[in-house]
Design a protein around this motif. Structure first.
Motif, PDB file in Angstrom:
ATOM      1  N   MET A   1       0.848  -1.168   0.000  1.00 38.63           N
ATOM      2  CA  MET A   1       0.000   0.000   0.000  1.00 38.63           C
ATOM      3  C   MET A   1       0.896   1.233   0.000  1.00 38.63           C
ATOM      4  O   MET A   1       1.808   1.338   0.784  1.00 38.63           O
ATOM      5  N   GLN A   2       0.611   2.177  -0.871  1.00 38.09           N
ATOM      6  CA  GLN A   2       1.429   3.366  -1.012  1.00 38.09           C
ATOM      7  C   GLN A   2       0.665   4.588  -0.516  1.00 38.09           C
ATOM      8  O   GLN A   2      -0.543   4.576  -0.414  1.00 38.09           O
ATOM      9  N   GLY A   3       1.367   5.669  -0.247  1.00 41.02           N
ATOM     10  CA  GLY A   3       0.727   6.912   0.139  1.00 41.02           C
ATOM     11  C   GLY A   3       0.255   6.905   1.579  1.00 41.02           C
ATOM     12  O   GLY A   3       0.566   6.021   2.354  1.00 41.02           O
ATOM     13  N   SER A   4      -0.491   7.946   1.902  1.00 45.20           N
ATOM     14  CA  SER A   4      -0.982   8.065   3.267  1.00 45.20           C
ATOM     15  C   SER A   4      -2.339   7.398   3.431  1.00 45.20           C
ATOM     16  O   SER A   4      -3.032   7.109   2.467  1.00 45.20           O
ATOM     17  N   LEU A   5      -2.672   7.179   4.659  1.00 45.44           N
ATOM     18  CA  LEU A   5      -3.925   6.529   5.016  1.00 45.44           C
ATOM     19  C   LEU A   5      -4.843   7.591   5.604  1.00 45.44           C
ATOM     20  O   LEU A   5      -4.456   8.327   6.510  1.00 45.44           O
ATOM     21  N   LEU A   6      -6.054   7.692   5.079  1.00 45.95           N
ATOM     22  CA  LEU A   6      -7.046   8.632   5.595  1.00 45.95           C
ATOM     23  C   LEU A   6      -8.096   7.842   6.352  1.00 45.95           C
ATOM     24  O   LEU A   6      -8.520   6.777   5.896  1.00 45.95           O
ATOM     25  N   LEU A   7      -8.518   8.376   7.492  1.00 42.82           N
ATOM     26  CA  LEU A   7      -9.517   7.679   8.304  1.00 42.82           C
ATOM     27  C   LEU A   7     -10.799   8.490   8.387  1.00 42.82           C
ATOM     28  O   LEU A   7     -10.772   9.697   8.605  1.00 42.82           O
ATOM     29  N   GLY A   8     -11.904   7.779   8.232  1.00 42.98           N
ATOM     30  CA  GLY A   8     -13.221   8.369   8.416  1.00 42.98           C
ATOM     31  C   GLY A   8     -13.985   7.510   9.400  1.00 42.98           C
ATOM     32  O   GLY A   8     -13.672   6.333   9.591  1.00 42.98           O
ATOM     33  N   MET A   9     -14.976   8.110  10.031  1.00 42.14           N
ATOM     34  CA  MET A   9     -15.809   7.375  10.979  1.00 42.14           C
ATOM     35  C   MET A   9     -17.275   7.620  10.631  1.00 42.14           C
ATOM     36  O   MET A   9     -17.661   8.769  10.374  1.00 42.14           O
ATOM     37  N   ILE A  10     -18.049   6.550  10.644  1.00 38.71           N
ATOM     38  CA  ILE A  10     -19.500   6.644  10.510  1.00 38.71           C
ATOM     39  C   ILE A  10     -20.075   5.929  11.716  1.00 38.71           C
ATOM     40  O   ILE A  10     -19.754   4.759  11.961  1.00 38.71           O
ATOM     41  N   THR A  11     -20.914   6.625  12.471  1.00 40.88           N
ATOM     42  CA  THR A  11     -21.493   6.015  13.655  1.00 40.88           C
ATOM     43  C   THR A  11     -22.975   6.333  13.745  1.00 40.88           C
ATOM     44  O   THR A  11     -23.391   7.457  13.449  1.00 40.88           O
ATOM     45  N   ASN A  12     -23.765   5.345  14.102  1.00 40.74           N
ATOM     46  CA  ASN A  12     -25.182   5.566  14.360  1.00 40.74           C
ATOM     47  C   ASN A  12     -25.331   6.047  15.790  1.00 40.74           C
ATOM     48  O   ASN A  12     -24.681   5.530  16.692  1.00 40.74           O
ATOM     49  N   GLY A  13     -26.164   7.030  15.993  1.00 40.48           N
ATOM     50  CA  GLY A  13     -26.409   7.516  17.347  1.00 40.48           C
ATOM     51  C   GLY A  13     -26.782   8.980  17.376  1.00 40.48           C
ATOM     52  O   GLY A  13     -26.927   9.628  16.339  1.00 40.48           O
ATOM     53  N   LYS A  14     -26.929   9.486  18.563  1.00 48.87           N
ATOM     54  CA  LYS A  14     -27.266  10.892  18.796  1.00 48.87           C
ATOM     55  C   LYS A  14     -26.020  11.751  18.606  1.00 48.87           C
ATOM     56  O   LYS A  14     -24.949  11.414  19.115  1.00 48.87           O
ATOM     57  N   GLY A  15     -26.171  12.848  17.886  1.00 49.90           N
ATOM     58  CA  GLY A  15     -25.036  13.679  17.513  1.00 49.90           C
ATOM     59  C   GLY A  15     -24.173  14.146  18.661  1.00 49.90           C
ATOM     60  O   GLY A  15     -22.968  13.863  18.707  1.00 49.90           O
ATOM     61  N   ALA A  16     -24.755  14.882  19.612  1.00 46.96           N
ATOM     62  CA  ALA A  16     -23.970  15.434  20.720  1.00 46.96           C
ATOM     63  C   ALA A  16     -23.383  14.333  21.587  1.00 46.96           C
ATOM     64  O   ALA A  16     -22.222  14.403  22.002  1.00 46.96           O
ATOM     65  N   PHE A  17     -24.163  13.306  21.848  1.00 47.67           N
ATOM     66  CA  PHE A  17     -23.699  12.195  22.695  1.00 47.67           C
ATOM     67  C   PHE A  17     -22.508  11.483  22.050  1.00 47.67           C
ATOM     68  O   PHE A  17     -21.483  11.250  22.705  1.00 47.67           O
ATOM     69  N   GLN A  18     -22.621  11.165  20.778  1.00 49.46           N
ATOM     70  CA  GLN A  18     -21.535  10.467  20.088  1.00 49.46           C
ATOM     71  C   GLN A  18     -20.284  11.338  20.012  1.00 49.46           C
ATOM     72  O   GLN A  18     -19.174  10.857  20.210  1.00 49.46           O
ATOM     73  N   MET A  19     -20.459  12.623  19.721  1.00 44.61           N
ATOM     74  CA  MET A  19     -19.289  13.503  19.609  1.00 44.61           C
ATOM     75  C   MET A  19     -18.600  13.651  20.961  1.00 44.61           C
ATOM     76  O   MET A  19     -17.371  13.668  21.036  1.00 44.61           O
ATOM     77  N   LYS A  20     -19.362  13.736  22.032  1.00 42.47           N
ATOM     78  CA  LYS A  20     -18.751  13.804  23.367  1.00 42.47           C
ATOM     79  C   LYS A  20     -17.946  12.543  23.659  1.00 42.47           C
ATOM     80  O   LYS A  20     -16.872  12.609  24.260  1.00 42.47           O
ATOM     81  N   ASN A  21     -18.461  11.381  23.246  1.00 40.64           N
ATOM     82  CA  ASN A  21     -17.722  10.123  23.427  1.00 40.64           C
ATOM     83  C   ASN A  21     -16.416  10.142  22.632  1.00 40.64           C
ATOM     84  O   ASN A  21     -15.362   9.755  23.139  1.00 40.64           O
ATOM     85  N   ILE A  22     -16.490  10.587  21.405  1.00 40.41           N
ATOM     86  CA  ILE A  22     -15.307  10.658  20.537  1.00 40.41           C
ATOM     87  C   ILE A  22     -14.275  11.613  21.134  1.00 40.41           C
ATOM     88  O   ILE A  22     -13.082  11.313  21.187  1.00 40.41           O
ATOM     89  N   GLN A  23     -14.739  12.757  21.616  1.00 41.11           N
ATOM     90  CA  GLN A  23     -13.836  13.736  22.214  1.00 41.11           C
ATOM     91  C   GLN A  23     -13.259  13.239  23.534  1.00 41.11           C
ATOM     92  O   GLN A  23     -12.086  13.484  23.833  1.00 41.11           O
ATOM     93  N   ALA A  24     -14.061  12.529  24.322  1.00 39.64           N
ATOM     94  CA  ALA A  24     -13.570  11.986  25.595  1.00 39.64           C
ATOM     95  C   ALA A  24     -12.455  10.971  25.354  1.00 39.64           C
ATOM     96  O   ALA A  24     -11.520  10.874  26.149  1.00 39.64           O
ATOM     97  N   LEU A  25     -12.551  10.242  24.255  1.00 39.05           N
ATOM     98  CA  LEU A  25     -11.509   9.277  23.899  1.00 39.05           C
ATOM     99  C   LEU A  25     -10.292   9.956  23.262  1.00 39.05           C
ATOM    100  O   LEU A  25      -9.270   9.316  23.035  1.00 39.05           O
ATOM    101  N   LYS A  26     -10.434  11.238  22.942  1.00 35.23           N
ATOM    102  CA  LYS A  26      -9.371  12.032  22.309  1.00 35.23           C
ATOM    103  C   LYS A  26      -8.889  11.414  20.992  1.00 35.23           C
ATOM    104  O   LYS A  26      -7.698  11.348  20.699  1.00 35.23           O
ATOM    105  N   ILE A  27      -9.873  10.982  20.189  1.00 38.74           N
ATOM    106  CA  ILE A  27      -9.537  10.351  18.915  1.00 38.74           C
ATOM    107  C   ILE A  27      -9.980  11.159  17.700  1.00 38.74           C
ATOM    108  O   ILE A  27      -9.639  10.801  16.576  1.00 38.74           O
ATOM    109  N   GLU A  28     -10.710  12.253  17.903  1.00 45.08           N
ATOM    110  CA  GLU A  28     -11.253  12.980  16.758  1.00 45.08           C
ATOM    111  C   GLU A  28     -10.152  13.495  15.833  1.00 45.08           C
ATOM    112  O   GLU A  28     -10.345  13.594  14.627  1.00 45.08           O
ATOM    113  N   ARG A  29      -8.975  13.776  16.369  1.00 42.21           N
ATOM    114  CA  ARG A  29      -7.879  14.309  15.538  1.00 42.21           C
ATOM    115  C   ARG A  29      -7.354  13.295  14.523  1.00 42.21           C
ATOM    116  O   ARG A  29      -6.688  13.664  13.569  1.00 42.21           O
TER     117      ARG A  29
END
Length: 119
Positions: A1-29
């Motif tokens: 595999m060549q080049g860089s790897l881009l990551l995307g996330m798709i999650t089912n759930g409530k917007g604010a709740f899911q984003m708070k979980n993602i931010q609490a895990l410090k993975i959004e970056r």
């Protein structure tokens, strides 16, 4: 595999709740695209979510690999638009018809031939 790897996330759930979980895990970056079903007005396995993620990443769907733990919402949803799939085995589901199956996420770099490589 060549080049860089881009990551995307798709999650089912409530917007604010899911984003708070993602931010609490410090993975959004690590993600160039994060789509949450409530915010998007549709849920997996809707193919529009998978297409939007690929579009936001600037990657053709045929070059995307979707990793998920739900046989229908994740695996079948991604396969429906031509993405390759990796099923993260889950004891709740007996099996999934994915391109690849892993028991642990640490197996993915090995599977993709990226072991020891920083992305």
């Amino acid at each position: 595999m060549q080049g860089s790897l881009l990551l995307g996330m798709i999650t089912n759930g409530k917007g604010a709740f899911q984003m708070k979980n993602i931010q609490a895990l410090k993975i959004e970056r690590y993600f160039s695209s994060i789509l949450i079903s409530e915010t998007e007005g549709m849920s997996k396995p809707n193919p529009k979510l998978f297409r939007k993620s690929a579009f936001e990443l600037g990657v053709p769907v045929g070059e995307c690999i979707y990793v998920g733990d739900h046989p229908s919402n994740d695996i079948k949803g991604a396969q429906a638009i031509g993405m390759k799939t990796i099923w993260k085995r889950d004891s709740f589901w007996e099996r999934a018809e994915a391109d690849y199956i892993v028991d642990d996420l640490s197996e993915i770099p090995i599977l993709l031939g990226m072991e020891g490589r920083k992305c």
